[in-house]
Scaffold this motif. Structure first.
Motif: not given
Length: 73
Positions: A17, A49, A33, A52, A12-13, A43
């Motif tokens: 997004w 965090d 994304t 998703i 996710r990083t 998300r």
């Protein structure tokens, strides 16, 4: 790549997004994304965090078609 594979390997990083363009400003919005296969992931912007949701290219096409049919796009 299927949804389970994305869920297991998704970083996710490592993606950019984007916030929904129709966000109401009250903090209730989603972020999206694009995925390499043409699908997308969503998300909750208040819980980056958290869970998703992953959508396949076919699901994306069906969503866009539905929005167009309802004149929401």
């Amino acid at each position: 790549m299927n949804k389970k594979t994305y869920a297991e390997t998704f970083d996710r990083t490592a993606v950019v997004w984007r916030t929904g363009t129709r966000t109401n400003g009250g903090g209730n919005c989603v972020e999206v994304t694009d995925l390499p296969d043409g699908g997308f992931a969503v998300r909750d912007s208040k819980d980056p965090d958290g869970p998703i949701l992953f959508f396949t290219p076919g699901e994306r096409a069906a969503f866009v078609a539905g929005v167009r049919e309802e004149n929401l796009l």
